[in-house]
Design a protein around this motif. Structure first.
Motif, mmCIF file in Angstrom:
data_model
loop_
_atom_site.group_PDB
_atom_site.id
_atom_site.type_symbol
_atom_site.label_atom_id
_atom_site.label_comp_id
_atom_site.label_asym_id
_atom_site.label_seq_id
_atom_site.Cartn_x
_atom_site.Cartn_y
_atom_site.Cartn_z
ATOM 1 N N UNK B 30 8.815 -49.383 -25.053
ATOM 2 C CA UNK B 30 7.704 -48.692 -25.967
ATOM 3 C C UNK B 30 6.644 -49.617 -26.030
ATOM 4 N N UNK B 31 6.771 -50.934 -25.882
ATOM 5 C CA UNK B 31 5.496 -51.633 -26.168
ATOM 6 C C UNK B 31 4.628 -51.588 -24.945
ATOM 7 N N UNK B 32 5.069 -51.548 -23.746
ATOM 8 C CA UNK B 32 4.246 -51.280 -22.615
ATOM 9 C C UNK B 32 3.720 -49.652 -22.431
ATOM 10 N N UNK B 33 4.712 -48.743 -23.062
ATOM 11 C CA UNK B 33 4.137 -47.520 -22.981
ATOM 12 C C UNK B 33 2.720 -47.232 -23.684
ATOM 13 N N UNK B 34 2.713 -48.175 -24.789
ATOM 14 C CA UNK B 34 1.539 -48.006 -25.604
ATOM 15 C C UNK B 34 0.300 -48.175 -25.143
ATOM 16 N N UNK B 35 0.041 -49.122 -24.103
ATOM 17 C CA UNK B 35 -0.944 -49.200 -22.975
ATOM 18 C C UNK B 35 -1.607 -48.006 -22.576
ATOM 19 N N UNK B 36 -0.572 -46.862 -22.547
ATOM 20 C CA UNK B 36 -1.202 -45.768 -21.960
ATOM 21 C C UNK B 36 -1.292 -44.752 -22.754
ATOM 22 N N UNK B 37 -1.425 -45.087 -24.219
ATOM 23 C CA UNK B 37 -1.510 -44.052 -25.068
ATOM 24 C C UNK B 37 -2.803 -43.195 -25.217
ATOM 25 N N UNK B 38 -3.756 -43.699 -24.558
ATOM 26 C CA UNK B 38 -5.082 -42.922 -24.627
ATOM 27 C C UNK B 38 -6.007 -43.136 -23.323
ATOM 28 N N UNK B 39 -6.812 -42.119 -23.074
ATOM 29 C CA UNK B 39 -7.897 -42.705 -21.948
ATOM 30 C C UNK B 39 -9.087 -43.034 -22.614
ATOM 31 N N UNK B 40 -10.290 -42.906 -21.993
ATOM 32 C CA UNK B 40 -11.638 -43.421 -22.547
ATOM 33 C C UNK B 40 -12.030 -42.663 -23.836
ATOM 34 N N UNK B 41 -11.157 -41.513 -24.285
ATOM 35 C CA UNK B 41 -11.265 -40.728 -25.394
ATOM 36 C C UNK B 41 -10.569 -41.369 -26.530
ATOM 37 N N UNK B 42 -10.835 -42.449 -27.146
ATOM 38 C CA UNK B 42 -9.874 -43.176 -27.775
ATOM 39 C C UNK B 42 -9.273 -42.357 -29.045
ATOM 40 N N UNK B 43 -10.018 -41.256 -29.681
ATOM 41 C CA UNK B 43 -9.814 -40.599 -30.826
ATOM 42 C C UNK B 43 -8.361 -39.815 -30.668
ATOM 43 N N UNK B 44 -8.105 -39.716 -29.533
ATOM 44 C CA UNK B 44 -6.808 -38.745 -29.338
ATOM 45 C C UNK B 44 -5.584 -39.836 -28.669
ATOM 46 N N UNK B 45 -4.553 -39.967 -29.303
ATOM 47 C CA UNK B 45 -3.406 -41.075 -28.924
ATOM 48 C C UNK B 45 -2.068 -40.429 -28.807
ATOM 49 N N UNK B 48 3.361 -41.825 -24.191
ATOM 50 C CA UNK B 48 4.340 -40.966 -23.260
ATOM 51 C C UNK B 48 5.609 -41.419 -23.414
ATOM 52 N N UNK B 49 6.336 -40.431 -22.992
ATOM 53 C CA UNK B 49 8.138 -40.635 -22.952
ATOM 54 C C UNK B 49 8.458 -41.886 -22.032
ATOM 55 N N UNK B 50 7.674 -41.834 -20.837
ATOM 56 C CA UNK B 50 7.867 -42.766 -19.695
ATOM 57 C C UNK B 50 6.515 -42.710 -18.741
ATOM 58 N N UNK B 87 -6.438 -37.232 -19.569
ATOM 59 C CA UNK B 87 -4.930 -37.904 -19.071
ATOM 60 C C UNK B 87 -4.447 -38.208 -20.327
ATOM 61 N N UNK B 88 -4.490 -37.602 -21.525
ATOM 62 C CA UNK B 88 -3.816 -37.829 -22.694
ATOM 63 C C UNK B 88 -2.387 -37.583 -22.361
ATOM 64 N N UNK B 89 -1.397 -38.722 -22.650
ATOM 65 C CA UNK B 89 0.041 -38.484 -22.192
ATOM 66 C C UNK B 89 0.588 -37.285 -23.252
ATOM 67 N N UNK B 90 1.769 -36.605 -22.795
ATOM 68 C CA UNK B 90 2.526 -35.820 -23.409
ATOM 69 C C UNK B 90 3.966 -36.507 -23.953
ATOM 70 N N UNK B 91 4.149 -36.414 -25.168
ATOM 71 C CA UNK B 91 5.142 -37.267 -26.124
ATOM 72 C C UNK B 91 6.396 -37.063 -25.613
ATOM 73 N N UNK B 92 6.740 -35.996 -24.823
ATOM 74 C CA UNK B 92 8.217 -35.713 -24.119
ATOM 75 C C UNK B 92 8.306 -35.690 -22.820
#
Lengths: 492, 492
Positions: B30-45, B48-50, B87-92
């Motif tokens: 989970x810690x490392x996944x957080x790195x990928x929670x948004x792209x250049x548009x930081x207002x959406x986070x 991802x599951x993996x 490139x906003x991830x999908x939670x599942x």
């Protein structure tokens, strides 16, 4: 008066057309239908069941919706100048001819664009804006008669697309009737519109995704200066090396055309163009742009020609001389009729760097088979137009010519090229598509076709090699376990 | 070590990834996944599951096929510099990061092309061929960090796309994994390939039609000469009139950029670029091409600027001065952070001729709402980047800014423009698509998406406003009698 059987979907459709369209817009008389039996590729002929001549987008929408309702196939036709049989009618279908849709709806010089109907003649777009210093760039050699709608269907090019690109580079937006009779807009006036760029997929889809009813074209500023030269070489090798040298030097001519000895001979006989005597090949090179730049670069082009063995370089001094140089090139296809009773106009593409190698292989093919081949081509971008000569009266000659013609396409594919540069697949090259694309590639295209036309009524039998019902196109795969597929255990 | 529940499709998929991929290529911590929670548009986070980091096209194919097998959503990500949350991830779902696919597979200077993997950095393509006198034209301002795969997904532009076009104009072919895990080729090396031009549809499809694994890019010859000027005007009106005059004269600059007073103020504070003091607007105009042509045209551009009220025109004498002029422009987005705690980077398009009118309306919107707007834009092609300033700590400020930002897009649509010029729809502008397109237009696009991705697992939730199952997208209409539709009886 013909009897209409009310049970036949086709007759129902024609009856509706008659109810709604003006009488002269619906043709079912067999004599008159025969006019439409082929396009520019006269070796394929099919008489359509009915012809309609709509005048408005709304009429096209209604015609297509009616066909969709009764699952009657339809084929669109512009001026009928296509060379791959893309507008070949369907014997049980309706031919939708757009030649009455000739309005230029809007000219917007400030934003460098115009909106035209599909039946507008290519050269008439330029005619409408030339006085203001603008032109429409795509210039197929049929530009005096071909329609812009046909240009969109075939993504037409021309001698100048080396520098300026194809129709797809000069269309900003389309109004289209989809195969179920919806009127939609693709692309738009703004740059890089959001959503999918279906404009690109539609342009060059050869009438299989719908019928275009309005075209927003890009207008270009007429160049300040145009200069043209004709260079005679001993062989196509020398001419080809000159082309490579010109392009490698960073020069992008507006056009670079090559003709070999046999093509020159034909053109001389037909129009007495006075090309350099004894030439094994000629190059026509045209530069356009700001006068200073053209002047400077033109000297460079002349030098490259001489350095690669041009024994004569002739520069057009005025428009009349320029027209004379182009006359030889532009008459070449028809001129071949002077030296051979029949011929196939082939259209293939190779990387420019493979020119010399492929021309050598074509010469060998010709020598081995005894079938003469004249070469005329857009040398700058490797688009070959081999003219395969034969006498249809001689038994087996047509078959041998067809074989050589196909072997030339194989050469193109083998060298990383393509089976068509600008004439399209149409009815004619369906049989070669499987040589160029994998089944997965073709299925990917078919899925798009099926998304638009699941019933397969929109220009059926064209482009795709194995017509099949959309239900038979493998959809996205299901139930295949990727880890158990043979050979993929390690690497998926 | 996390516990994997074998019944969850996601866990099954991750287990397979671990069996097949190197350990460091699969991230679930989970810690490392957080790195990928948004792209250049930081207002959406969204975390991802993996995350998987494939190194080969075959691995991408396997990853996608495995996801398809278990109907697990996946999202592709390059460098993560996109500005619309594409490139906003999908939670599942699985995030497929292409940053390890950095090989330049082939450079073919003779045919002016290169084949690169999707993780290759934009500027590294130019870096690989610059010594030979070539470059890759698309130049988004993130070009030092953004990936070519991301450029393809977003059809990225840049300051120089006025003259040279977008990514779509510089990609000749693609190797793509479709959402069901097939590896196909789109486009090709030859001009005008037969079949549908799905290349155009794929480029700019924002990751919704598959994942690109190889890109054949076009290389351009570096121009012989580049010259840049900076002109100071009293107002955006004067600067806009100068732009119109330049374009009307038939000049196509490589770039024409405009900044208004507020944007200049921000840039000064951030990088002390020394722009003309007291300017209400500046223009940066760059010309490139053969030295003679540039010299000649440059004088013309200077004249147009002065004739339309430029009180100072500064010409870069060398590369250092040129870099300084661009520094102000390129820092503008980030610089706005100096004068406002928060801001929205908007991206809209209008016809060039509507510049003055729309800027006036934006100024009025700003005055009426009390929300400051700084304008930075690609003036040559009417691509606005209004920066809407606000202080997130102030209650209601973010909402007011969002409202002004949306109203600016309405202005763009009203003037025949578009809701995005180059940043894409992504997650951010889904809500505006319905303002720009009719339901029929959107259904036409959805049909293409469904042809590729019927299960809706490929970057779901992006681009289209009303996510729905593909079965719900109206297919080609059936059973509607066109002649009985209200109002169509006469005209179908």
């Amino acid at each position: 008066m013909q009897t209409l059987d009310p049970l036949r979907p086709l007759d129902l459709v024609v009856r509706r057309f008659r109810d709604v369209l003006p009488p002269e817009a619906v043709i079912t008389d067999p004599q008159r239908l025969r006019t439409y039996e082929c396009d520019g590729l006269a070796s394929y002929r099919v008489v359509p069941a009915a012809v309609v001549l709509p005048e408005t987008a709304e009429q096209v929408r209604g015609i297509v919706a009616t066909c969709a309702e009764h699952q009657v196939p339809f084929v669109a036709r512009g001026s009928g100048t296509g060379l791959s049989g893309g507008a070949l009618p369907h014997a049980e279908g309706v031919l939708v001819v757009t030649s009455r849709m000739r309005a230029i709806r809007e000219i917007d010089l400030a934003n460098e664009r115009a909106v035209v109907e599909p039946g507008v003649i290519n050269l008439d777009v330029t005619g409408a804006v030339a006085a203001d210093g603008y032109y429409f760039a795509p210039d197929p050699s049929s530009q005096q008669v071909c329609s812009v709608g046909g240009n969109v269907a075939e993504n037409s090019g021309g001698a100048h697309c080396l520098k300026y690109g194809f129709t797809t580079n000069h269309v900003l937006g389309l109004e289209v009737v989809t195969p179920d009779g919806e009127l939609v807009r693709l692309g738009g006036d703004a740059r890089d519109a959001p959503g999918y760029d279906l404009l690109g997929a539609f342009i060059g889809s050869e009438g299989t995704l719908g019928i275009v009813t309005g075209i927003t074209v890009r207008l270009m500023r007429s160049p300040e200066s145009v200069r043209t030269l004709l260079a005679g070489f001993d062989s196509t090798d020398g001419a080809g090396a000159a082309v490579s040298a010109i392009i490698s030097a960073g020069v992008t001519p507006a056009a670079v055309e090559m003709m070999d000895a046999l093509a020159i001979e034909a053109a001389e006989q037909a129009v007495a163009c006075g090309y350099p005597e004894g030439a094994g090949a000629v190059l026509v090179v045209e530069l356009d742009g700001p006068a200073d730049e053209v002047e400077h670069t033109f000297a460079e082009v002349e030098r490259h020609c001489r350095e690669h063995g041009a024994f004569e370089v002739r520069v057009a001094a005025d428009d009349a001389e320029r027209a004379m140089i182009w006359k030889g090139r532009k008459s070449a296809f028809a001129a071949v009729g002077r030296i051979s009773p029949d011929y196939i106009v082939q259209d293939g593409v190779i990387p420019r760097t493979a020119l010399s190698e492929v021309l050598g292989r074509i010469a060998r093919l010709s020598a081995e088979s005894g079938v003469r081949v004249a070469n005329v081509f857009h040398a700058g971008d490797g688009n070959l137009h081999p003219l395969v000569l034969f006498d249809g009266a001689e038994p087996g000659a047509a078959e041998r010519a067809e074989e050589v013609s196909g072997a030339i396409l194989d050469l193109c594919i083998e060298h990383g090229g393509s089976i068509t540069g600008e004439h399209g697949v149409g009815a004619d090259k369906v049989k070669y598509m499987g040589r160029m694309f994998t089944p997965d590639d073709l299925d990917t295209m078919q899925r798009v076709r099926c998304a638009f036309d699941p019933a397969g009524i929109c220009n059926p039998g064209k482009v795709f090699p194995t017509p099949r019902l959309c239900g038979e196109v493998p959809g996205p795969r299901r139930g295949v376990h990727p880890l158990t597929e043979a050979g993929l255990a390690d690497q998926f």
